[in-house]
Design an enzyme around this catalytic site. Structure first.
Site, PDB file in Angstrom:
ATOM      1  N   GLY A   1      -0.042   4.490  -0.090  1.00 44.27           N
ATOM      2  CA  GLY A   1      -0.733   5.723   0.275  1.00 44.27           C
ATOM      3  C   GLY A   1       0.008   6.513   1.338  1.00 44.27           C
ATOM      4  O   GLY A   1       1.227   6.417   1.485  1.00 44.27           O
ATOM      5  N   GLN A   2      -0.754   7.293   2.101  1.00 46.20           N
ATOM      6  CA  GLN A   2      -0.143   8.171   3.100  1.00 46.20           C
ATOM      7  C   GLN A   2       0.612   7.394   4.176  1.00 46.20           C
ATOM      8  O   GLN A   2       1.729   7.747   4.555  1.00 46.20           O
ATOM      9  CB  GLN A   2      -1.220   9.046   3.748  1.00 46.20           C
ATOM     10  CG  GLN A   2      -1.873  10.055   2.808  1.00 46.20           C
ATOM     11  CD  GLN A   2      -1.021  11.296   2.616  1.00 46.20           C
ATOM     12  OE1 GLN A   2       0.197  11.242   2.684  1.00 46.20           O
ATOM     13  NE2 GLN A   2      -1.666  12.428   2.380  1.00 46.20           N
TER      14      GLN A   2
ATOM     15  N   HIS B   1      -9.937  -2.290  18.140  1.00 44.70           N
ATOM     16  CA  HIS B   1      -9.592  -0.965  17.608  1.00 44.70           C
ATOM     17  C   HIS B   1     -10.880  -0.287  17.157  1.00 44.70           C
ATOM     18  O   HIS B   1     -11.179  -0.176  15.979  1.00 44.70           O
ATOM     19  CB  HIS B   1      -8.629  -1.137  16.432  1.00 44.70           C
ATOM     20  CG  HIS B   1      -8.045   0.150  15.935  1.00 44.70           C
ATOM     21  ND1 HIS B   1      -7.536   1.123  16.774  1.00 44.70           N
ATOM     22  CD2 HIS B   1      -7.876   0.623  14.668  1.00 44.70           C
ATOM     23  CE1 HIS B   1      -7.076   2.124  16.047  1.00 44.70           C
ATOM     24  NE2 HIS B   1      -7.280   1.862  14.772  1.00 44.70           N
TER      25      HIS B   1
ATOM     26  N   ALA C   1      -4.598  -2.242   8.095  1.00 49.39           N
ATOM     27  CA  ALA C   1      -5.860  -1.980   7.396  1.00 49.39           C
ATOM     28  C   ALA C   1      -7.068  -2.227   8.302  1.00 49.39           C
ATOM     29  O   ALA C   1      -7.079  -3.149   9.116  1.00 49.39           O
ATOM     30  CB  ALA C   1      -5.961  -2.850   6.151  1.00 49.39           C
TER      31      ALA C   1
ATOM     32  N   GLY D   1       0.841  -1.191   0.000  1.00 47.44           N
ATOM     33  CA  GLY D   1       0.000   0.000   0.000  1.00 47.44           C
ATOM     34  C   GLY D   1       0.873   1.237   0.000  1.00 47.44           C
ATOM     35  O   GLY D   1       1.639   1.460   0.942  1.00 47.44           O
TER      36      GLY D   1
ATOM     37  N   ARG E   1      -2.346   7.805  21.720  1.00 46.41           N
ATOM     38  CA  ARG E   1      -3.342   8.884  21.762  1.00 46.41           C
ATOM     39  C   ARG E   1      -3.766   9.181  23.199  1.00 46.41           C
ATOM     40  O   ARG E   1      -3.881  10.351  23.601  1.00 46.41           O
ATOM     41  CB  ARG E   1      -4.555   8.495  20.910  1.00 46.41           C
ATOM     42  CG  ARG E   1      -4.288   8.565  19.415  1.00 46.41           C
ATOM     43  CD  ARG E   1      -5.414   7.972  18.597  1.00 46.41           C
ATOM     44  NE  ARG E   1      -5.184   8.182  17.158  1.00 46.41           N
ATOM     45  CZ  ARG E   1      -5.830   7.545  16.194  1.00 46.41           C
ATOM     46  NH1 ARG E   1      -6.759   6.648  16.500  1.00 46.41           N
ATOM     47  NH2 ARG E   1      -5.550   7.799  14.927  1.00 46.41           N
TER      48      ARG E   1
END
Length: 314
Positions: free
Chosen positions: A15-16, A181, A125, A13, A157
């Protein structure tokens, strides 16, 4: 392992998250990176690889990134991190991604089975717990060689919000988030401390409840701000922490989704718990003593995970 003797990291992947993973991996000199994506994204992964390689002289690292659309380039990877899939958009839950991302995971897992069956595989993912379950089943990976990245990020977090509330260094915050999650994750407030002082002695209950709520909604908060995608800096750093512990045999104890076989009263499901990650993959699963209230919260979280996983048709 790469032909030059360096460790080999396969990123599925581009992406970002994938791009940030590639950058972090080479900046930490963890090994050479293969950044894979589908043919339609060939320019994207090759461009990111070139961009990162040109940064090497600035940061002084000798690892390299290769962008590719050929699974053969992923063969021999020591560790694989999967980020391929549709990201969340405003108004979507992680579970809304199940159908489309399951199709992607089915293809990815089949290729891992064929090209890199000995890799330690970390899934990012979403929906996380269901995707790592499907990955394990389809790829036929040993239980200790597959894990889901969630708890490291959720715990980070929680620590961030605690440090902000107290105006203290985040380094002094010790905390742990268990469970799935999703919105039913379980921050263990009773086990959390700041510089050794119990968190409950430092922050009033109403403020703690607000921090817990914000932690559970942390992903959605970022989706709402980004509008067109989801978090990527935090997930990338969290997955790299797991990969680094494996590649360098650090034996760090990190919260991650691992296959449970009776621990916490759960059997046959991947669930977020503290695990030791070293050269053997998931080497140990640690159990935390919970009170009745915490057990009830964890059971609620598990039932949410179970519902999603049980809907997966393989």
């Amino acid at each position: 392992m790469a032909q030059n003797g360096k460790k080999k990291i396969g990123l599925i992947g581009g992406g970002q998250i994938g791009g940030n993973l590639a950058l972090l991996a080479v900046q930490k000199s963890l090994g050479d990176v293969v950044l894979y994506d589908i043919p339609a994204a060939e320019g994207l992964v090759k461009g990111k690889a070139l961009d990162i390689n040109q940064l090497a002289a600035v940061d002084g690292y000798d690892c390299r990134v290769k962008g590719t659309t050929d699974w053969k380039d992923v063969a021999g990877s020591d560790v694989i991190i999967i980020t391929a899939g549709m990201p969340r958009k405003p108004g979507m839950s992680r579970e809304d991604l199940l159908e489309i991302n399951l199709k992607i995971m089915t293809d990815v897992a089949g290729n891992i089975k064929q090209h890199a069956p000995n890799a330690f595989v970390i899934n990012v993912a979403n929906p996380l717990d269901a995707m790592v379950f499907a990955l394990h089943k389809i790829a036929g990976l040993p239980k200790h060689m597959v894990a889901g990245m969630a708890g490291v990020l959720d715990t980070s977090r929680f620590k961030c919000f605690v440090a902000e509330a107290l105006g203290c260094s985040i380094r002094d915050v010790e905390a742990l988030v268990l469970g799935g999650h999703g919105d039913d994750m379980v921050p263990l407030v009773r086990h959390s401390t700041v510089g050794g002082v119990p968190l409950t002695e430092l922050i009033a209950k109403d403020k703690l409840d607000a921090i817990i709520k914000r932690t559970r909604e942390g992903g959605a908060e970022l989706v709402g701000l980004y509008k067109t995608g989801s978090a990527y800096f935090g997930p990338a750093a969290s997955a790299i922490a797991m990969a680094e512990s494996f590649l360098q045999d650090r034996k760090r104890v990190l919260p991650a989704a691992a296959l449970l076989e009776g621990q916490y009263g759960i059997n046959g499901y991947f669930f977020g718990v503290p695990v030791q990650i070293g050269a053997g993959g998931v080497e140990k699963i640690h159990t935390v003593e919970l009170n009745d209230g915490e057990k009830a919260e964890l059971e609620k979280s598990f039932q949410s995970v179970k519902k999603t996983v049980d809907s997966v048709k393989l």
